[in-house]
Write an enzyme that holds these catalytic residues in place. Structure first.
Site, PDB file in Angstrom:
ATOM      1  N   HIS A  17       0.879  -1.219  -0.009  1.00  0.00           N
ATOM      2  CA  HIS A  17       0.118  -0.025   0.036  1.00  0.00           C
ATOM      3  C   HIS A  17       0.880   1.284   0.059  1.00  0.00           C
ATOM      4  O   HIS A  17       0.635   2.185  -0.700  1.00  0.00           O
ATOM      5  CB  HIS A  17      -0.829   0.200   1.262  1.00  0.00           C
ATOM      6  CG  HIS A  17      -1.981  -1.063   1.512  1.00  0.00           C
ATOM      7  ND1 HIS A  17      -1.888  -1.835   2.490  1.00  0.00           N
ATOM      8  CD2 HIS A  17      -2.917  -1.479   0.648  1.00  0.00           C
ATOM      9  CE1 HIS A  17      -3.054  -2.737   2.392  1.00  0.00           C
ATOM     10  NE2 HIS A  17      -3.371  -2.465   1.253  1.00  0.00           N
ATOM     11  N   LYS A  41     -17.304  -6.605   8.128  1.00  0.00           N
ATOM     12  CA  LYS A  41     -16.076  -7.364   8.307  1.00  0.00           C
ATOM     13  C   LYS A  41     -15.601  -7.202   9.867  1.00  0.00           C
ATOM     14  O   LYS A  41     -15.923  -6.290  10.464  1.00  0.00           O
ATOM     15  CB  LYS A  41     -15.027  -6.680   7.498  1.00  0.00           C
ATOM     16  CG  LYS A  41     -14.986  -6.861   5.909  1.00  0.00           C
ATOM     17  CD  LYS A  41     -13.622  -6.681   5.525  1.00  0.00           C
ATOM     18  CE  LYS A  41     -13.336  -7.191   3.904  1.00  0.00           C
ATOM     19  NZ  LYS A  41     -12.291  -6.730   3.287  1.00  0.00           N
ATOM     20  N   ARG A  90      -1.860  -6.011  -8.063  1.00  0.00           N
ATOM     21  CA  ARG A  90      -0.769  -6.668  -7.646  1.00  0.00           C
ATOM     22  C   ARG A  90      -0.528  -7.959  -8.904  1.00  0.00           C
ATOM     23  O   ARG A  90       0.663  -8.228  -9.400  1.00  0.00           O
ATOM     24  CB  ARG A  90      -0.937  -7.374  -6.118  1.00  0.00           C
ATOM     25  CG  ARG A  90      -0.884  -6.675  -5.115  1.00  0.00           C
ATOM     26  CD  ARG A  90      -1.210  -7.451  -3.976  1.00  0.00           C
ATOM     27  NE  ARG A  90      -2.816  -7.654  -4.009  1.00  0.00           N
ATOM     28  CZ  ARG A  90      -3.352  -8.209  -3.053  1.00  0.00           C
ATOM     29  NH1 ARG A  90      -2.819  -8.328  -1.875  1.00  0.00           N
ATOM     30  NH2 ARG A  90      -4.722  -8.308  -3.663  1.00  0.00           N
ATOM     31  N   SER A 129      -2.851  -7.745   3.023  1.00  0.00           N
ATOM     32  CA  SER A 129      -3.081  -7.490   4.639  1.00  0.00           C
ATOM     33  C   SER A 129      -3.401  -9.005   5.135  1.00  0.00           C
ATOM     34  O   SER A 129      -3.071  -9.065   6.146  1.00  0.00           O
ATOM     35  CB  SER A 129      -4.116  -6.514   4.800  1.00  0.00           C
ATOM     36  OG  SER A 129      -3.755  -5.359   4.220  1.00  0.00           O
TER      37      SER A 129
HETATM   38  O1  PNS Z   1      -8.683  -2.764   0.706  1.00  0.00           O
HETATM   39  P1  PNS Z   1      -9.951  -3.559  -0.097  1.00  0.00           P
HETATM   40  O2  PNS Z   1     -10.843  -4.301   1.224  1.00  0.00           O
HETATM   41  O3  PNS Z   1      -9.658  -4.177  -1.130  1.00  0.00           O
HETATM   42  O4  PNS Z   1     -10.886  -2.188  -0.543  1.00  0.00           O
HETATM   43  C1  PNS Z   1     -12.237  -2.375  -1.186  1.00  0.00           C
HETATM   44  C2  PNS Z   1     -12.811  -0.766  -1.297  1.00  0.00           C
HETATM   45  C3  PNS Z   1     -12.880  -0.135  -0.028  1.00  0.00           C
HETATM   46  C4  PNS Z   1     -11.953  -0.091  -2.530  1.00  0.00           C
HETATM   47  C5  PNS Z   1     -14.236  -1.157  -1.755  1.00  0.00           C
HETATM   48  O5  PNS Z   1     -14.859  -2.404  -1.154  1.00  0.00           O
HETATM   49  C6  PNS Z   1     -15.379  -0.099  -1.656  1.00  0.00           C
HETATM   50  O6  PNS Z   1     -14.975   1.158  -2.172  1.00  0.00           O
HETATM   51  N1  PNS Z   1     -16.194  -0.128  -0.909  1.00  0.00           N
HETATM   52  C7  PNS Z   1     -17.092   0.828  -0.471  1.00  0.00           C
HETATM   53  C8  PNS Z   1     -18.401   0.561  -0.977  1.00  0.00           C
HETATM   54  C9  PNS Z   1     -18.659   0.812  -2.473  1.00  0.00           C
HETATM   55  O7  PNS Z   1     -18.686   1.904  -3.120  1.00  0.00           O
HETATM   56  N2  PNS Z   1     -19.175  -0.100  -3.274  1.00  0.00           N
HETATM   57  C10 PNS Z   1     -19.471  -0.010  -4.811  1.00  0.00           C
HETATM   58  C11 PNS Z   1     -18.371  -0.728  -5.493  1.00  0.00           C
HETATM   59  S1  PNS Z   1     -18.734  -2.367  -5.819  1.00  0.00           S
END
Ligand code: PNS
Length: 167
Positions: A17, A41, A90, A129
């Site tokens: 990150h 989560k 990645r 993570s």
């Molecule tokens: O680090 P991560 O868990 O892979 O991040 C995922 C993240 C936070 C980018 C994604 O889950 C997100 O933006 N969630 C917020 C809800 C949202 O906007 N959902 C619509 C897109 S499917």
């Protein structure tokens, strides 16, 4: 002023990150790293802890701000008047998931939020993570995965939770 948001769980932030954060901070005037407050989560670190950790880990990058958000990313970005999200890729295994999120966000926001992908530096391509948490939960060496102060905090968390690494 070009501003972007780098959203994620960051539970906890890894060198992968941080690599994306450093490179993205060179591309934008302001980069807001924002922690998703995801009630579904059960994270190792609370949102407040993750924000604090990110602030410490990015304290030497002046144009990085750390924040958190709840709900849809497109709504958060609209409130902040931001039109670009940054995400790290990645490997090909990330691609399908990331493509879906990026396209959903673009569609839902009617073109208001686009996503820029940075390919993670090869030395960090193996890092996640989740794997860092699993290694730490069994007392493994994570010194090449996260900054020392994060490794220390993880050690404290796992003090009496051996083998339980959460999500
Ligand atoms: O680090 P991560 O868990 O892979 O991040 C995922 C993240 C936070 C980018 C994604 O889950 C997100 O933006 N969630 C917020 C809800 C949202 O906007 N959902 C619509 C897109 S499917």
């Amino acid at each position: 002023m070009k501003r972007a948001v780098y959203p994620g769980s960051f539970d906890p932030v890894t060198y992968g990150h941080l690599d994306v954060i450093k490179r993205a901070s060179d591309m934008f005037d302001i980069l807001i790293v924002s922690v998703l407050n995801n009630k579904m989560k059960s994270p190792l670190f609370s949102v407040e802890e993750r924000v604090k950790i990110l602030r410490e880990a990015t304290k030497d990058i002046p144009n990085v701000e750390v924040d958190s958000f709840t709900g849809l990313l497109i709504n958060y970005a609209a409130e902040k008047n931001i039109h670009v999200a940054v995400r790290g890729l990645r490997a090909i295994t990330d691609f399908e998931y990331e493509l879906q999120i990026a396209q959903t966000n673009r569609k839902l926001s009617r073109g208001g939020l686009d996503t820029v992908f940075l390919t993670t530096s090869l030395e960090y391509a193996y890092l996640s993570s989740s794997s860092v948490k699993e290694i730490a939960s069994f007392g493994g060496d994570i010194s090449e995965c996260v900054p020392d102060f994060v490794a220390k905090l993880m050690k404290e968390k796992y003090g009496n939770r051996s083998g339980v690494y959460g999500q």
